[in-house]
Design a protein around this motif. Structure first.
Motif, short mmCIF file in Angstrom:
data_model
loop_
_atom_site.label_atom_id
_atom_site.label_comp_id
_atom_site.label_asym_id
_atom_site.label_seq_id
_atom_site.Cartn_x
_atom_site.Cartn_y
_atom_site.Cartn_z
N GLN A 145 15.23 3.23 9.52
CA GLN A 145 14.64 4.15 8.56
C GLN A 145 13.86 5.29 9.22
O GLN A 145 13.19 6.08 8.56
CB GLN A 145 13.75 3.39 7.57
CG GLN A 145 14.54 2.49 6.61
CD GLN A 145 13.65 1.65 5.71
OE1 GLN A 145 12.88 2.17 4.92
NE2 GLN A 145 13.75 0.34 5.84
N GLY A 146 13.90 5.38 10.54
CA GLY A 146 13.37 6.57 11.21
C GLY A 146 12.00 6.45 11.85
O GLY A 146 11.52 7.38 12.50
N GLY A 147 11.33 5.30 11.68
CA GLY A 147 9.99 5.16 12.26
C GLY A 147 10.07 4.96 13.76
O GLY A 147 11.07 4.50 14.30
N ALA A 202 0.87 -1.18 0.00
CA ALA A 202 0.00 0.00 0.00
C ALA A 202 0.90 1.22 0.00
O ALA A 202 1.10 1.86 -1.04
CB ALA A 202 -0.93 -0.02 1.20
N LEU A 203 1.51 1.50 1.17
CA LEU A 203 2.37 2.67 1.29
C LEU A 203 3.75 2.16 1.73
O LEU A 203 3.90 1.68 2.85
CB LEU A 203 1.79 3.61 2.34
CG LEU A 203 2.52 4.92 2.60
CD1 LEU A 203 2.55 5.79 1.35
CD2 LEU A 203 1.86 5.68 3.75
N THR A 204 4.72 2.25 0.83
CA THR A 204 6.04 1.71 1.16
C THR A 204 6.90 2.77 1.86
O THR A 204 6.53 3.95 1.89
CB THR A 204 6.72 1.15 -0.10
OG1 THR A 204 6.80 2.17 -1.09
CG2 THR A 204 5.92 -0.02 -0.65
N SER A 205 8.02 2.36 2.42
CA SER A 205 8.80 3.26 3.27
C SER A 205 9.94 3.95 2.53
O SER A 205 10.74 4.65 3.13
CB SER A 205 9.35 2.48 4.48
OG SER A 205 10.17 1.42 4.03
N GLY A 242 4.55 1.56 5.40
CA GLY A 242 5.83 2.03 5.95
C GLY A 242 5.67 2.86 7.19
O GLY A 242 4.77 3.70 7.28
N ALA A 243 6.55 2.64 8.17
CA ALA A 243 6.43 3.31 9.47
C ALA A 243 6.99 4.72 9.44
O ALA A 243 6.82 5.48 10.40
CB ALA A 243 7.16 2.52 10.53
N PRO A 295 7.45 -2.01 7.79
CA PRO A 295 8.91 -1.91 7.74
C PRO A 295 9.32 -0.50 8.13
O PRO A 295 8.46 0.39 8.23
CB PRO A 295 9.22 -2.15 6.27
CG PRO A 295 8.03 -1.59 5.56
CD PRO A 295 6.84 -1.72 6.49
N GLY A 296 10.59 -0.29 8.36
CA GLY A 296 11.10 1.07 8.53
C GLY A 296 11.07 1.59 9.94
O GLY A 296 11.27 2.78 10.16
#
Lengths: 271, 271
Positions: free
Chosen positions: B215-217, B146-149, B188-189, B210-211
């Motif tokens: 990745q900052g989540g 849906a929404l990737t990181s 994505g987080a 993920p993320g």
């Protein structure tokens, strides 16, 4: 392979046919199942009988993965056979990959370097950094899904985004990516009338066109709206050719079917 | 595996951590390279050390394909090891597949039947008939992007389609597909604030996030906006855990890192 080499091959053989090697053990002639590697035996026979009538082969990786290790081995043997016996032929790994940057780099390495394909199909949903790792390879080609030939294409691809259909947004945006000269596009032939609009956005890029024949597309229309001065078209046919017959003369039947299409292409190229 | 079994496992182990098995031979401890199958040796050590701290493992198939036949064999051995030793653990083939109907069927067969994964990640670009073949498998789960990181998520996923972002259109449309109860989603987080909007569309579905971390989540924010009464979250960490150390104690280092996250999850679950 360079685009120029592909264009030269098209002019020399008078064909822009791509044959899809979507091997299904339930559909290949029964006598091949006794072979040690029935998938490769089938592909080899099809390649031997048709290589002078087409310019590209496109194994869809799903059909190989479905058979696990054996399938993967058959895919390796098929691409090795093509690269050794027919290095002039353009090879397409129809894998529809696409992932975050470092992962796309792994896929690019797998298909371009380890397996030695000339090109790979990639899905655009994850955007620039999922595609650019593929584009970084010199003289390798990334075939981006734009407008596919299935019913589900109408779920998202034809929906309006910023005043234009999503697939047109994909075409436009992808032109801004690094090494975009290495892009080709998948455009389904079931919508041949869309091709003139598409050519306004990407006037010169090669298009891989599935769906001519069985899925209802018309070769003449595709050429009318999509052909460029460098041809710019690869027309794919899979099942219509490779499963033309399931008896022991299957390879000859495939060649006859391919010859039929090649003759039509020869006429269209001379116009 | 049923969703209920997954939820039970989360409550029992007090964790909703998923560990990504993205094995890169350049990053694993040097001493493992002497093993007959370094990739599987690495995975086995990580699994042995961390299986009580997580509820899911997610091999990204790109990393295995990049090593050709050897990689594919290591993937088979890894999923077989998980299914034999830890059948309670949820397994995810992070393959991001998606193709026309008959081809998606081949992929579904490969991942669900031949390899025996509980779930597979799938790209939505080709629409309903590219996803429904995956959804047809009972007690198997299709995790839709849906929404990737990644940065490229902003190229298309967040663009406005019919008054809403494309990823929300994907969520809404996918709910109308046959057997949509078998859907989970990648979200994505790095955009934790989007989760409250997402929960309005899919209040109960499991999200693979993920993320978090590298990745900052932020785990707390993800839970605040995304957790449901059945938890509904699988938080993935790959490199932060499996490459916590590259010396001979790498598995212990990975377990310590996983334990740190599990402790935080335990607190969040008890709130």
């Amino acid at each position: 392979m360079t685009t120029e080499q592909l264009v030269n091959q098209i002019h020399k053989k008078k064909t822009f046919l791509c044959i899809g090697l979507d091997v299904d053990l339930n559909k290949i002639p029964k006598h091949l199942l006794k072979e040690e590697d029935p998938i490769f035996a089938f592909n080899k026979a099809i390649i031997d009988a048709t290589h002078h009538l087409c310019v590209a082969y496109k194994p869809n990786t799903a059909f190989y993965e479905a058979y696990g290790l054996k399938g993967w081995k058959a895919l390796e043997k098929t691409i090795n056979y093509l690269n050794e016996k027919h290095p002039e032929i353009f090879t397409i790994a129809d894998a529809k990959r696409g992932d975050i940057g470092n992962t796309s780099s792994m896929y690019a390495k797998a298909f371009f370097e380890d397996l030695g394909f000339d090109s790979v199909t990639v899905a655009p949903y994850m955007g620039n950094d999922s595609v650019e790792p593929f584009l970084a390879f010199e003289n390798k080609h990334t075939i981006l899904l734009a407008l596919t030939s299935n019913e589900g294409a109408f779920d998202f691809q034809t929906k309006t985004v910023e005043g234009k259909e999503l697939y047109k947004k994909v075409l436009e945006t992808s032109k801004t990516w690094k090494n975009s000269k290495n892009l080709m596009y998948v455009v389904g032939a079931t919508k041949a009338e869309y091709l003139s609009d598409i050519r306004k956005i990407i006037p010169d890029s090669f298009l891989l066109v599935p769906g001519v024949g069985a899925q209802g597309g018309n070769l003449q229309d595709v050429c009318k709206y999509g052909m460029t001065k460098n041809i710019g078209l690869l027309i794919n046919s899979s099942r219509g050719i490779i499963y033309a017959s399931s008896d022991e003369y299957f390879a000859t039947a495939a060649a006859l079917k391919a010859k039929e299409i090649q003759e039509e292409m020869k006429t269209l190229l001379s116009n």
